[in-house]
Design a protein around this motif. Structure first.
Motif, PDB file in Angstrom:
ATOM      1  N   UNK A 137       1.102  -1.307  -0.105  1.00 36.05           N
ATOM      2  CA  UNK A 137       0.004  -0.040  -0.131  1.00 36.05           C
ATOM      3  C   UNK A 137       0.806   1.274   0.073  1.00 36.05           C
ATOM      4  N   UNK A 138       1.775   1.172   0.591  1.00 37.24           N
ATOM      5  CA  UNK A 138       2.828   2.452   0.718  1.00 37.24           C
ATOM      6  C   UNK A 138       3.613   2.545  -0.438  1.00 37.24           C
ATOM      7  N   UNK A 139       3.751   1.567  -1.164  1.00 36.60           N
ATOM      8  CA  UNK A 139       4.717   1.621  -2.339  1.00 36.60           C
ATOM      9  C   UNK A 139       3.609   2.286  -3.424  1.00 36.60           C
ATOM     10  N   UNK A 491      11.290   1.750  -2.317  1.00 39.08           N
ATOM     11  CA  UNK A 491      11.508   1.569  -0.940  1.00 39.08           C
ATOM     12  C   UNK A 491      10.906   2.523  -0.120  1.00 39.08           C
ATOM     13  N   UNK A 492       9.827   2.482   0.509  1.00 37.30           N
ATOM     14  CA  UNK A 492       9.162   3.480   1.253  1.00 37.30           C
ATOM     15  C   UNK A 492       9.907   3.439   2.534  1.00 37.30           C
ATOM     16  N   UNK A 542       1.639  10.814   4.474  1.00 39.29           N
ATOM     17  CA  UNK A 542       0.297  10.189   3.690  1.00 39.29           C
ATOM     18  C   UNK A 542       0.882   9.054   2.920  1.00 39.29           C
ATOM     19  N   UNK A 543       2.128   8.970   2.634  1.00 39.36           N
ATOM     20  CA  UNK A 543       2.871   7.862   1.612  1.00 39.36           C
ATOM     21  C   UNK A 543       2.979   6.714   2.620  1.00 39.36           C
ATOM     22  N   UNK A 544       3.417   7.057   3.986  1.00 36.03           N
ATOM     23  CA  UNK A 544       3.582   5.594   4.512  1.00 36.03           C
ATOM     24  C   UNK A 544       2.300   5.428   5.592  1.00 36.03           C
ATOM     25  N   UNK A 545       1.454   6.303   5.586  1.00 35.21           N
ATOM     26  CA  UNK A 545       0.002   5.912   6.003  1.00 35.21           C
ATOM     27  C   UNK A 545       0.002   6.453   7.709  1.00 35.21           C
ATOM     28  N   UNK A 546       0.644   7.447   7.693  1.00 35.81           N
ATOM     29  CA  UNK A 546       0.647   7.939   9.250  1.00 35.81           C
ATOM     30  C   UNK A 546      -0.727   9.121   8.869  1.00 35.81           C
TER      31      UNK A 546
END
Length: 552
Positions: A137-139, A491-492, A542-546
């Motif tokens: 999802x982060x990718x 690589x997120x 937002x990219x890594x879902x925080x």
RNA sequence: GGGCGCGUGGCCCAGUCCGGAUAUGGCAACAGCCUCCUAAGCUGUAGAUCGGGGGUCCGAAUCCCCCCGCGCCCGCCA
């Protein structure tokens, strides 16, 4: 691709004009604190048969007309460049005000498909599998941020032996209760029973044959069972804000004849062993497509799936557990070498997650499910936020702890390089201090708190004098370079490292520089800086879902 | 046994692709900082033969070779 004021490239161009032997590799982001960019001279000294002093003179002339360069110092065998912080600051503000984001992007026509999770729907998602979901999802979010058109897919393996076992487990032990719990129990039960009763295995073989001949009643029943499990998986993923665009049923490729077509297309490469069909790859390994009874194997069905992908996408990225490395390699061989697929194909493998007590197993009931993880993390978050914020209403506390929990779970997984194996530990999962999601979120709320009190400001002439401000500006400005690197290497976790550095810069600034109580000129500049910080931080988060909250 | 990957302070992790300036942070430990924008924070102390041994190089955590430890794979499972 990213659009931004790229001072490194400008600097490199200027340097290259003066020093043709320049190798771009020697001009780096400085990570040692000496400057903003640094030029390593070792190679040049040798290639030009020159001295640091001579090269330094060339460099000074080369950058004299570059208005963004504040200075260049020779130190040992390095030349350290300082970029004017006002220029970095403007690069960000101008992009933000003109385009609404920094860096801006130029939409890439390439359509990317990220396949992830794709867990057999034989049980709830556990913390090992969810690593793939979080990485995938982060990718997808990272590639989207970079400018690609990205979709995500979950391949539902509803046709294999394991699903047949789930089905048979339901018939024998499920007591007509089609809930995730009783289905899982039946699944575990049948594998246990199989150890002593060999006839069960034979029954499963027969079922597979009936399934592949197109027995609608079995197929539809299995889909029904799979849907129940899948619903459970989807709901748990939703708690982490992971939404997968499309769910693709493996059985569709079987029923639609695509698997047969694959076998037919590969017929000239097929070998026979007692009636079973296999391909021998370039490294000599045998990969089976059909059993001797004529039923298909996962490899064949996965080829069919990838050919389906090629209808709509230019680049496929499969996020897979490291156990599938050979599968991926063989798949790549067949698709690229035998079927001449011209789409790009990449695999992102992630390491095993084990428990302190050993490896996880759905069949053995040895798992920490995503549900367990979510509820315990939320509980912990709630007790902490309740203790700290007695002024907030219950609903607010609950909302905050949900976001803290969700962000923590994602951060703890995404911060580690995917190639590493992990041991899941509760005390680490529930740690909300130091390099953690709450540390990041907390810093965001501090910025929010300032901005809420700040009101409107006008920024005219400004100069940065304070080192903490300069470091923060630099950290913000450098965001695109990290985006670039993370995207190039898929690589997120690089984004999470960037965020930790960015937050550190802000916290240093926050502890040393007053904003609201500062003199007018400083106040306005700092408020703009805080605003800029919050925007960039949230963009990266937002990219890594925080999921940031305004107060906590 | 063969293939692939990993090994960095007591614990977790960055840096390894592309060799360079005193190896990055965090947890745990110890000592400090709330009359100041949220202390889930900040500052300081202590803690590392970068698994071991060779080699290449002016220079190796990073490249090459050997060895050790751990993980994954070596199914007509997925």
């Amino acid at each position: 691709m990213l659009l931004f004021e790229d001072f490194r490239s400008k600097l490199l161009a200027a340097l290259t004009r003066a020093i043709p032997n320049m190798d771009g590799k020697d001009l780096l982001l400085d990570s040692s604190g000496h400057g903003d960019f640094t030029l390593r001279l070792f190679r040049l000294i040798k290639d030009m048969n020159s001295t640091p002093g001579e090269i330094y003179n060339l460099v000074l002339t080369a950058v004299s007309a570059e208005d963004y360069v504040e200075g260049a110092e020779l130190a040992a065998s390095y030349i350290n460049f300082r970029i004017k912080p006002e220029k970095m600051f403007s690069a960000v503000t101008e992009s933000m005000s003109a385009r609404g984001q920094y860096p801006d992007i130029f939409q890439d026509p390439e359509r990317v498909l990220v396949e992830h999770t794709s867990a057999n729907p034989t049980g709830p998602l556990h913390v090992g599998r969810v690593r793939g979901s979080i990485i995938g999802d982060s990718l997808a979010k990272l590639l989207t941020r970079y400018g690609y058109r990205v979709s995500t897919q979950y391949y539902i393996n509803d046709s294999g032996k394991q699903m047949i076992a789930l089905y048979e487990g339901f018939l024998r032990y499920g007591q007509n209760s089609m809930t995730p719990e009783s289905l899982l129990k039946g699944y575990q039960e049948i594998y246990r029973a199989m150890e002593s009763d060999k006839t069960i295995g034979e029954d499963l073989e027969k079922l597979i044959q009936a399934y592949e001949k197109g027995d609608r009643s079995i197929i539809m029943k299995i889909r029904e069972i799979a849907s129940v499990m899948l619903q459970n998986i989807r709901e748990s993923l939703q708690q982490l804000d992971i939404k997968i665009d499309d769910y693709v049923w493996e059985s569709d490729f079987l029923m639609g004849g695509d698997v047969d077509n694959v076998v037919h297309e590969l017929s000239e490469h097929l070998n026979d062993e007692d009636g079973a069909k296999f391909i021998e790859t370039d490294d000599g390994s045998k990969v089976f497509l059909k059993r001797k009874d004529g039923t298909s194997l996962y490899f064949a069905r996965d080829i069919a799936y990838h050919l389906f992908k090629s209808l709509n996408f230019d680049w496929f990225i499969d996020v897979l557990g490291e156990a599938h490395k050979d599968h991926g390699k063989n798949l790549g061989y067949v698709l690229k070498k035998l079927l001449d697929l011209d789409q790009k194909l990449d695999f992102l493998y992630y390491g095993f997650v084990s428990l302190e007590t050993g490896k996880m197993s759905t069949r053995m009931g040895q798992i920490v499910s995503l549900w367990d993880l979510i509820s315990r993390t939320e509980e912990e978050a709630l007790s902490i936020v309740t203790a700290k914020r007695q002024d907030l209403p219950r609903e607010k506390l609950s909302e905050i702890s949900k976001n803290v929990a969700r962000s923590s779970i994602r951060f703890n997984i995404i911060r580690v390089n995917p190639v590493k194996t992990m041991v899941f530990k509760w005390n680490e999962a529930l740690n909300f201090e130091g390099d953690s999601a709450p540390y990041i979120m907390y810093s965001y709320t501090r910025a929010s708190s300032i901005l809420e009190k700040a009101g409107d400001t006008a920024l005219n002439d400004f100069r940065f004098t304070d080192d903490h401000e300069k470091k923060l500006v630099r950290s913000i400005y450098l965001y695109p370079y990290y985006l670039e690197e993370a995207t190039k290497s898929l690589r997120s976790d690089i984004i999470s490292s960037y965020i930790l550095g960015l937050v550190k810069s802000f916290n240093d600034f926050y502890s040393q520089c007053q904003v609201l109580n500062a003199p007018e000129a400083d106040r306005n500049r700092r408020i703009s800086l805080v605003k800029m910080y919050r925007d960039i931080l949230d963009d990266a988060c937002k990219i890594i879902g925080i999921k940031n909250v305004d107060e906590m």
